[in-house]
Design an enzyme around this catalytic site. Structure first.
Site, PDB file in Angstrom:
ATOM      1  N   GLU A 163      17.379 -61.876  49.366  1.00  0.00           N
ATOM      2  CA  GLU A 163      18.024 -61.024  50.365  1.00  0.00           C
ATOM      3  C   GLU A 163      19.303 -61.609  50.968  1.00  0.00           C
ATOM      4  O   GLU A 163      19.362 -61.877  52.187  1.00  0.00           O
ATOM      5  CB  GLU A 163      17.038 -60.676  51.488  1.00  0.00           C
ATOM      6  CG  GLU A 163      15.841 -59.909  51.007  1.00  0.00           C
ATOM      7  CD  GLU A 163      15.084 -59.200  52.110  1.00  0.00           C
ATOM      8  OE1 GLU A 163      15.382 -59.420  53.294  1.00  0.00           O
ATOM      9  OE2 GLU A 163      14.194 -58.399  51.791  1.00  0.00           O
ATOM     10  N   GLU A 357       9.531 -57.873  46.467  1.00  0.00           N
ATOM     11  CA  GLU A 357       8.758 -57.746  47.716  1.00  0.00           C
ATOM     12  C   GLU A 357       8.480 -56.277  47.961  1.00  0.00           C
ATOM     13  O   GLU A 357       9.340 -55.427  47.738  1.00  0.00           O
ATOM     14  CB  GLU A 357       9.525 -58.279  48.930  1.00  0.00           C
ATOM     15  CG  GLU A 357       9.551 -59.768  49.063  1.00  0.00           C
ATOM     16  CD  GLU A 357      10.285 -60.233  50.338  1.00  0.00           C
ATOM     17  OE1 GLU A 357      10.405 -59.443  51.297  1.00  0.00           O
ATOM     18  OE2 GLU A 357      10.740 -61.388  50.339  1.00  0.00           O
TER      19      GLU A 357
END
Ligand code: BGC
Length: 452
Positions: A163, A357
């Site tokens: 991220e 995720e």
């Protein structure tokens, strides 16, 4: 058709969120150690000093992961545990910890998967300008080499960054996450560029040093989905996924993924045109470094925003229906996110997709029967994985799915209040209690998704 025979079923974690042992065995401080020790940043002023005490309980955790069946465990390395000042001496005790963890996993039949960077930059490197320092890609290259040499004999699966949207946007622009800075756009573009160069150098180093390595990248975004299956609405959702919104500029796919996957920035995008002046003059010359072939395109996906095609031919955001299903932290339950986002991403990047995720924060508590019942999370996993299977059946090459997260943990600025785990952690006693969702996910893993 269903999931491939060698589909990677996994669970994930991140070093700062679970390890604890924050000042043990020669570990250097990271920006999260500094940030959490300054009052006011984290709910209840909590910190990750102890977290889930995984640093001492990794054997027990490895056994619990193995209890799910044939799984892959995605965990991150704490950079300052193995190189305390980020760029100098290697700390043998830090290396030893991850070696012991990898052995504990392998001896139980769990495949290790290393994420090199999940936000906890060594504080010493932040003090030298962090990701704004033009040397930062070389720091990351050297750190990658240390990891590759230490762990690459037994671990063959690596992701570079988790991220970048979040650690850059929330850490350096909004200032909500460590290191809590609010820098101008003129700093953001060079920072993005340095991180992307670091990614490319890291991939090259891994390929050189780890025979048989498989490498991926794990960015995030809010996904998009069309409000109906009409070609116009589908096109609206596709366009919405690949554009950059000025206000929420950091939460986008193309700025962070087009250079990595396609070898250029999204140059037609109005946002990019406006801010590309802040990039180094010859930024195109770095594309050869940044754009390295990847084995997997990872994407963290928790929900989708809904879109339709507007009358004017532009995508139009559709407000959520009143009383929509949502998680504890108000993230919309939108299972179709795992159908549309993988489909759009595969069309654009043509590389096997891994959901790095996906998961849900719920109101989890120990019931009178001593168990933790989490029907909403069970339902979430069930619905989302059905949609992922629909993508597979429609020809999207999906190589794996990692549920976030394995245990409850330190949820960054929310401290210990938001629980994402399929294993409950009682932070007073450090007792682990597998939730109902653990057993449901186990049945998914064991049947390779046939029970969905
Ligand atoms: C992060 C995780 C985090 C999760 C839930 C992702 O943004 O990678 O570290 O715990 O979302 O908020």
């Amino acid at each position: 058709m269903g999931f491939k025979k060698d589909f990677m079923w996994g669970v994930g974690s991140a070093a700062y969120q679970i390890e604890g042992g924050a000042f043990e065995d020669g570990k250097g401080p990271s920006i999260w150690d500094t940030f959490t020790h300054e009052p006011g940043h984290v709910k209840d002023d909590d910190n990750g000093d102890i977290a889930c005490d995984h640093y001492h309980r990794y054997e027990e955790d490895a056994s619990l992961i193995a209890g799910l069946g044939r799984t892959v465990y995605r965990f991150s390395i704490c950079w300052s545990r193995i190189i305390p000042d980020g760029d100098g001496e290697v700390n043998p005790k830090g290396i030893d910890f991850y070696k012991r963890l990898i052995d504990a996993l392998l001896s139980r039949g769990v495949t290790p998967c290393i994420v090199l960077f999940h936000w906890d930059l060594p504080q010493a490197l932040e003090d030298r300008g962090g990701w704004l320092n033009p040397e930062s890609p070389m720091w990351f290259k050297r750190y990658t080499e240390v990891c590759a040499k230490a762990f690459g004999d037994k671990c063959k699966l690596f992701f570079t960054f988790n991220e970048p949207q979040c650690f850059i946007g929330e850490g350096y622009y909004h200032g909500a996450n460590a290191p809590g800075k609010k820098l101008p756009m003129s700093d953001m573009m060079p920072m993005v560029h340095n991180v992307l160069i670091a990614h490319g150098l890291s991939v090259t180093a891994l390929r050189e040093l780890v025979p048989g390595v498989k490498v991926g990248y794990a960015p995030t975004t809010g996904g998009t989905a069309p409000i109906t299956d009409s070609p116009a609405d589908v096109e609206a959702a596709r366009q919405a996924l690949f554009r950059i919104d000025e206000e929420w500029w950091m939460w986008n796919v193309p700025l962070f993924s087009d250079p990595v996957m396609l070898g250029h920035y999204p140059e037609e995008d109005p946002f990019f045109k406006k801010y590309c002046e802040f990039l180094p003059e010859n930024y195109m010359e770095d594309m050869r470094t940044i754009c390295q072939p990847l084995d997997y395109y990872g994407q963290n996906i928790y929900y989708a925003h809904l879109w339709k095609m507007g009358e004017d031919g532009n995508p139009e955001y559709v407000k959520k229906p009143t009383g929509y299903a949502k998680s504890l932290i108000n993230w919309a339950v939108t299972p179709q996110a795992l159908y549309w986002a993988p489909k759009f991403l595969y069309e654009r990047y043509n590389t096997p997709i891994v959901i790095t995720e996906n998961g849900m924060a719920c109101h989890d508590a120990i019931s009178l029967d001593g168990k933790v019942h989490d029907p909403n999370r069970v339902d979430y996993i069930h619905r989302y994985l059905r949609e992922l299977r629909r993508a597979v059946d429609d020809g999207v090459d999906v190589a794996g799915y990692f549920h976030w997260s394995f245990t409850d943990n330190f949820e960054w600025c929310s401290g210990y209040t938001d629980r994402f785990g399929i294993v409950y952690v009682d932070y007073e006693t450090q007792k682990r209690i597998p939730k109902d969702s653990y057993y449901f996910y186990k049945s998914v893993v064991e049947s390779n998704g046939e029970n969905l």
